[in-house]
Structures are given as structure tokens and as C-alpha cells.
Write an enzyme that holds these catalytic residues in place. Structure first.
Site, PDB file in Angstrom:
ATOM      1  N   ASN A   1     -29.598 -11.945 -63.596  1.00 51.65           N
ATOM      2  CA  ASN A   1     -31.037 -11.601 -63.603  1.00 51.65           C
ATOM      3  C   ASN A   1     -31.329 -12.751 -62.605  1.00 51.65           C
ATOM      4  O   ASN A   1     -31.819 -13.689 -62.861  1.00 51.65           O
ATOM      5  CB  ASN A   1     -31.629 -11.631 -65.051  1.00 51.65           C
ATOM      6  CG  ASN A   1     -33.137 -11.609 -64.926  1.00 51.65           C
ATOM      7  OD1 ASN A   1     -33.532 -11.499 -63.959  1.00 51.65           O
ATOM      8  ND2 ASN A   1     -33.606 -11.576 -66.016  1.00 51.65           N
TER       9      ASN A   1
ATOM     10  N   ARG B   1     -30.091  -6.764 -62.706  1.00 58.30           N
ATOM     11  CA  ARG B   1     -31.450  -6.698 -62.534  1.00 58.30           C
ATOM     12  C   ARG B   1     -31.943  -6.856 -61.054  1.00 58.30           C
ATOM     13  O   ARG B   1     -31.845  -7.547 -60.447  1.00 58.30           O
ATOM     14  CB  ARG B   1     -32.278  -7.825 -63.296  1.00 58.30           C
ATOM     15  CG  ARG B   1     -33.852  -7.731 -63.037  1.00 58.30           C
ATOM     16  CD  ARG B   1     -34.544  -8.580 -63.685  1.00 58.30           C
ATOM     17  NE  ARG B   1     -36.232  -8.579 -63.430  1.00 58.30           N
ATOM     18  CZ  ARG B   1     -36.870  -9.424 -62.892  1.00 58.30           C
ATOM     19  NH1 ARG B   1     -36.510 -10.618 -62.948  1.00 58.30           N
ATOM     20  NH2 ARG B   1     -38.267  -9.200 -62.638  1.00 58.30           N
TER      21      ARG B   1
ATOM     22  N   HIS C   1     -41.383  -5.710 -63.191  1.00 63.40           N
ATOM     23  CA  HIS C   1     -41.271  -6.143 -64.622  1.00 63.40           C
ATOM     24  C   HIS C   1     -41.040  -4.816 -65.614  1.00 63.40           C
ATOM     25  O   HIS C   1     -41.299  -5.175 -66.692  1.00 63.40           O
ATOM     26  CB  HIS C   1     -42.451  -7.012 -64.928  1.00 63.40           C
ATOM     27  CG  HIS C   1     -42.554  -8.304 -64.666  1.00 63.40           C
ATOM     28  ND1 HIS C   1     -43.663  -8.892 -64.025  1.00 63.40           N
ATOM     29  CD2 HIS C   1     -41.479  -9.285 -64.135  1.00 63.40           C
ATOM     30  CE1 HIS C   1     -43.505  -9.972 -63.474  1.00 63.40           C
ATOM     31  NE2 HIS C   1     -42.224 -10.259 -63.517  1.00 63.40           N
TER      32      HIS C   1
ATOM     33  N   ARG D   1     -47.827 -17.673 -56.560  1.00 66.52           N
ATOM     34  CA  ARG D   1     -48.136 -16.416 -55.967  1.00 66.52           C
ATOM     35  C   ARG D   1     -49.827 -16.064 -56.120  1.00 66.52           C
ATOM     36  O   ARG D   1     -50.328 -16.358 -57.386  1.00 66.52           O
ATOM     37  CB  ARG D   1     -47.571 -15.009 -56.148  1.00 66.52           C
ATOM     38  CG  ARG D   1     -46.007 -15.213 -55.561  1.00 66.52           C
ATOM     39  CD  ARG D   1     -45.127 -13.858 -56.183  1.00 66.52           C
ATOM     40  NE  ARG D   1     -44.273 -14.426 -56.862  1.00 66.52           N
ATOM     41  CZ  ARG D   1     -43.352 -13.729 -57.892  1.00 66.52           C
ATOM     42  NH1 ARG D   1     -43.442 -12.316 -57.890  1.00 66.52           N
ATOM     43  NH2 ARG D   1     -42.149 -14.139 -58.551  1.00 66.52           N
TER      44      ARG D   1
ATOM     45  N   GLU E   1     -34.941  -9.008 -70.894  1.00 62.65           N
ATOM     46  CA  GLU E   1     -34.492  -8.402 -69.790  1.00 62.65           C
ATOM     47  C   GLU E   1     -33.178  -8.083 -69.958  1.00 62.65           C
ATOM     48  O   GLU E   1     -32.579  -6.896 -69.756  1.00 62.65           O
ATOM     49  CB  GLU E   1     -34.888  -8.661 -68.608  1.00 62.65           C
ATOM     50  CG  GLU E   1     -36.306  -8.613 -68.366  1.00 62.65           C
ATOM     51  CD  GLU E   1     -36.984  -9.602 -67.295  1.00 62.65           C
ATOM     52  OE1 GLU E   1     -36.143 -11.019 -66.862  1.00 62.65           O
ATOM     53  OE2 GLU E   1     -37.850  -9.521 -66.543  1.00 62.65           O
TER      54      GLU E   1
HETATM   55  C1  LIG Z   1     -40.973  -9.242 -60.135  1.00 59.89           C
HETATM   56  C2  LIG Z   1     -41.045 -10.735 -60.459  1.00 59.89           C
HETATM   57  O1  LIG Z   1     -41.973 -11.113 -59.971  1.00 59.89           O
HETATM   58  O2  LIG Z   1     -39.912 -11.236 -61.262  1.00 59.89           O
HETATM   59  P1  LIG Z   1     -39.767 -12.738 -61.836  1.00 59.89           P
HETATM   60  O3  LIG Z   1     -41.033 -12.737 -62.865  1.00 59.89           O
HETATM   61  O4  LIG Z   1     -38.594 -12.710 -62.622  1.00 59.89           O
HETATM   62  O5  LIG Z   1     -40.027 -13.629 -60.723  1.00 59.89           O
HETATM   63 MG   LIG Z   2     -38.409 -13.246 -64.906  1.00 61.29          MG
END
Ligand SMILES: CC(=O)OP(=O)(O)O
Ligand SMILES: [Mg+2]
Ligand SMILES: Nc1ncnc2c1ncn2[C@@H]1O[C@H](COP(=O)(O)OP(=O)(O)O)[C@@H](O)[C@H]1O
Length: 383
Positions: free
Chosen positions: A7, A68, A157, A218, A366
Site C-alpha cells: 500500500n 493498492r 480512498h 494538500r 485497506e
Molecule cells: C488518495 C490518497 O490521498 O491516499 P493516501 O491518503 O493514502 O495518501
Molecule cells: Mg492512507
């Protein structure tokens, strides 16, 4: 079947060796670990090989690998066996998930090199969201302008959200397919999904995992004109990518992306930490209110993911915004020390009986979902 689950996240790789034949509640974890990605691609390949070799040395070669994959684009609506064509497609979708997809393709190639012929299965975060109707997935921009891939909300997700709903349905004793829920997966990456009758009908991440909530690094939702302004002021596309993906979010507000440090700052009254908690919880509360409408009234609001599961402060702040809609937090049950109040699956209720909607904490797993999908595709789930 012994499935090695890989993952890859933006900054780390989580790996689990699972035995899918065990236990009524899910598959057994034989081994698990996490490695932080090195910046340089060469070192990444080396660290990957070391993980695989270590697993083989201590546990023997697994029967299969389950990956994943964050972005499956329009092509993949369910798990698939990994072939060279699949790896090439996953790489090509890397422009839409720059922090994730290349790592998955690297993992597949490293495993094929070391263990030629070993079955590998790709399980996609995007698949669960293929049920989102056009009016929620379509952006009001000309289709295919400059883009190699169809312009739409794909959502992410999905592996975590689908399993959280399945587990919550058992906890709430609901009929199959009948659950209406709003599921907040809050980790480093964070998104919230509207689930109506067991199917995704809307989600906050978009064409890429950048849209929506305030995340670790982000930005989530913003005025797209900001990008144009930055470009106009001399930033390059790669500068903007770096700013919005790596230097925004909680990090830009509080100086750290780690919710544990932010919580400590919040309790000291540090203004950056206070703003980060307020801004991120407010954004989530807005989405929960909107998605309660989208699902026609939820049976539950679900918190999952590293922050969703472990941060009493973040959950309390979110529910405080929702108080005018009748959501009521049970402060005792919400305390993280009370996590042992959960049932044997780790699920617990953190709202009062008077709350307009029950609020649950559901552990994200997950790796369990990926191991099950892998065994199921390879026809060995009964073993
Ligand atoms: C899609 C995503 O941001 O995955 P993660 O939260 O595992 O970084
Ligand atoms: Mg994650
Ligand atoms: N006890 C805790 N209290 C508050 N936040 C926590 C705790 N444990 C983990 N977290 C948060 O969870 C985040 C990681 O979540 P995770 O779901 O593992 O992320 P990802 O899979 O996106 O890398 C970390 O950024 C950290 O802030």
C-alpha cells in the site's frame, strides 16, 4: 492464501502479509511494516527489493501480491491481474495521482523481477466511486480540453470507504446494500464520501487526490484562478504542483502536518494550530452537511483513517460545527483513551443517543480489503 499487500502512500509504503483463510472477522496479519520512501528513485527500488527479500527470508514466498493502486482512471472498475499492459496504464495515470501511482507500478515491477510468475492483483481506490452520477462527477468545463484522460471526478480512498461501510453495516445491524452514510477518511490524504444504499454517490476528491478537504500537505478546494495568478507571477507548473501538493494544507497553516503536534499546539493556544484545526474541521463539517442531503439522510457519519480514528480533538471540532443540525458528541466516548469501549472489530459510537445522526469511529483496514479482493480474484478465497 498468503497475500503480501503493498500500500504505497505519498511518503511511505505500508506492507502486510495476510492469511486470507483465517478468522471470522477477517484475515490474519502474519507480518506488517512501513518504510519511508527515499527521495531518489534508485534508492526506492533498493528499499522495495529489501522489503520483498526480508518477507521471503522470514516467511517464505507469498502465494500472491495485492497492490493498492490509487488511480484506475476509467479503465478499471474492479480488481485486475497485473500484466505489463496494466502496469503501463497505471504509469500513464500517474499524471493524475503523482504522489501514488508511480510507486505502485514500481512495486509491481520489483516483485515481477524478484518473483517471476507470482500472481499479482491491482485493487483500485477509484473503483468504488464509479457509481457517482454524472451531475456530481462532471466538471462544468469543456470535455477533454488538453487532457489525455477524461475530465471527471474519479474519487479516491474507495477501498477504505467500502470496507468501513461493510463493517459499520454489521455494527448497526443494517441489511446488505441499505446503508446510507457519510464517510470521512482522514489521514495524510483526506476525503469524505456520500454513500447511498451502499454505493458512492459523491466524494470530495476529484480528478486527482488534491481536491476537497484540507489535508496534511494538500490544499483541497480553492479558487482555480489562484493557479493562474501564480503562473502569471512567474511560477512554473512544477512550482505550483509542489506548493499545492506538498506545502499547503495543515502544514501551511500550522507549520506541521502531524495532527498530534497540532493538537498539542491547539491546547497551548498556538494561533497557527488553532487555525489549522478550525479550518480543517470546518471544511469537513461543510461537506458532511452537504452529503447528508446527497444520501437522503445518513444512518451514520463515520470517521476513519489515522486522524479520523485517533484525533478526539478533530472529531470534536467537526461535530461542534454541526451542532445546529442536531449532531451531539458524547465527550466521554469520544476520548481517545476510551478506544477500548469499541466492539471486537474496533468500531465505537462517539455521539450521544440524542444525536440526530449516530457518529462512529471505524478502523481503516485497506490491507484486509486488498487481501480479500486478491484471493477472491485468484479464486482462492475459500481456502
Ligand atoms: C488518495 C490518497 O490521498 O491516499 P493516501 O491518503 O493514502 O495518501
Ligand atoms: Mg492512507
Ligand atoms: N494518536 C494520534 N492523534 C492524532 N493524529 C494521529 C494519531 N496517530 C496518527 N495520527 C495522524 O494520522 C496521520 C496519518 O494517517 P494515515 O491514515 O496513516 O495516513 P496516510 O495513509 O494518508 O499516510 C498522521 O499525519 C497523524 O497526524
Amino acid at each position: 492464501m498468503r497475500v503480501l499487500v503493498l500500500n504505497p502512500g505519498s511518503s511511505s509504503l505500508k506492507y502486510h502479509l495476510r492469511d486470507t483463510a483465517c478468522t471470522p472477522t477477517g484475515n490474519a496479519v502474519l507480518h506488517s511494516g512501513q518504510l519511508e520512501w527515499a527521495d531518489d528513485q534508485e534508492d526506492r527500488g533498493g528499499s522495495l527489493r529489501r522489503v520483498l527479500q526480508e518477507v521471503e527470508r522470514d516467511f517464505g514466498r507469498p502465494d500472491a501480491i495485492g497492490h493498492r493502486v490509487v488511480h484506475g482512471g476509467e479503465s478499471y472498475t474492479s480488481p485486475v491481474s497485473v500484466t505489463n499492459d496494466v502496469i503501463a496504464m497505471i504509469r500513464s495515470l500517474g499524471t493524475l495521482a503523482p504522489l501514488h501511482n508511480a510507486s505502485s507500478a514500481d512495486c509491481m515491477e520489483a516483485a515481477a523481477d524478484l518473483w517471476p510468475g507470482l500472481p499479482q492483483v491491482a485493487v483500485f481506490d477509484t473503483s468504488f466511486h464509479r457509481s457517482i452520477p454524472d451531475f456530481a462527477s462532471r466538471y462544468a468545463v469543456p470535455e477533454n480540453a488538453y487532457m489525455a484522460h477524461p475530465i471527471r471526478r474519479y474519487g479516491f480512498h474507495g477501498i477504505s470507504v467500502e470496507l468501513a461501510c461493510r463493517d459499520a453495516k454489521g455494527f448497526l445491524a443494517k441489511q446488505t446494500g441499505s446503508l446510507n452514510a457519510v464517510v470521512a477518511h482522514i489521514g495524510n490524504g483526506a476525503s469524505v464520501t456520500a454513500v447511498k444504499a451502499g454505493r458512492s454517490v459523491d466524494t470530495s476528491m476529484g480528478m486527482t487526490p488534491l481536491e476537497g478537504l484540507v489535508m496534511g500537505t494538500r490544499c483541497g478546494d480553492l479558487d482555480p484562478a489562484l493557479v493562474l495568478l501564480m503562473l502569471g507571477e512567474g511560477a512554473t507548473a512544477s512550482d505550483v504542483d509542489d506548493i499545492l501538493n506538498h506545502r499547503s494544507g495543515l502544514l501551511s497553516l500550522a507549520g506541521t502536518a502531524d495532527m498530534r503536534t497540532i493538537a498539542a499546539g491547539f491546547h497551548r493556544g498556538d494561533p497557527g494550530a488553532v487555525l489549522a484545526v478550525q479550518a480543517s474541521s470546518y471544511r469537513l463539517a461543510k461537506y458532511i452537511a452537504a452529503y447528508a442531503m446527497a444520501v437522503g439522510g445518513p444512518d451514520a457519519v463515520i470517521f476513519t483513517g489515522g486522524i479520523g480514528e485517533n484525533s478526539a480533538l478533530y472529531r470534536a471540532a467537526t461535530l461542534e460545527w454541526l451542532r445546529p443540525l442536531g449532531y451531539a458528541l458524547d465527550e466521554d466516548a469520544n476520548r481517545d483513551e476510551d478506544a477500548n469501549q469499541s466492539d471486537r472489530t474496533g468500531i465505537r459510537t462517539v455521539s450521544t443517543t440524542a444525536s440526530a445522526v449516530p457518529v462512529l469511529v471505524v478502523p481503516s483496514d485497506e490491507e484486509r480489503a486488498i487481501a480479500e479482493s486478491t484471493a477472491s480474484l485468484l479464486g482462492s478465497d475459500k481456502k
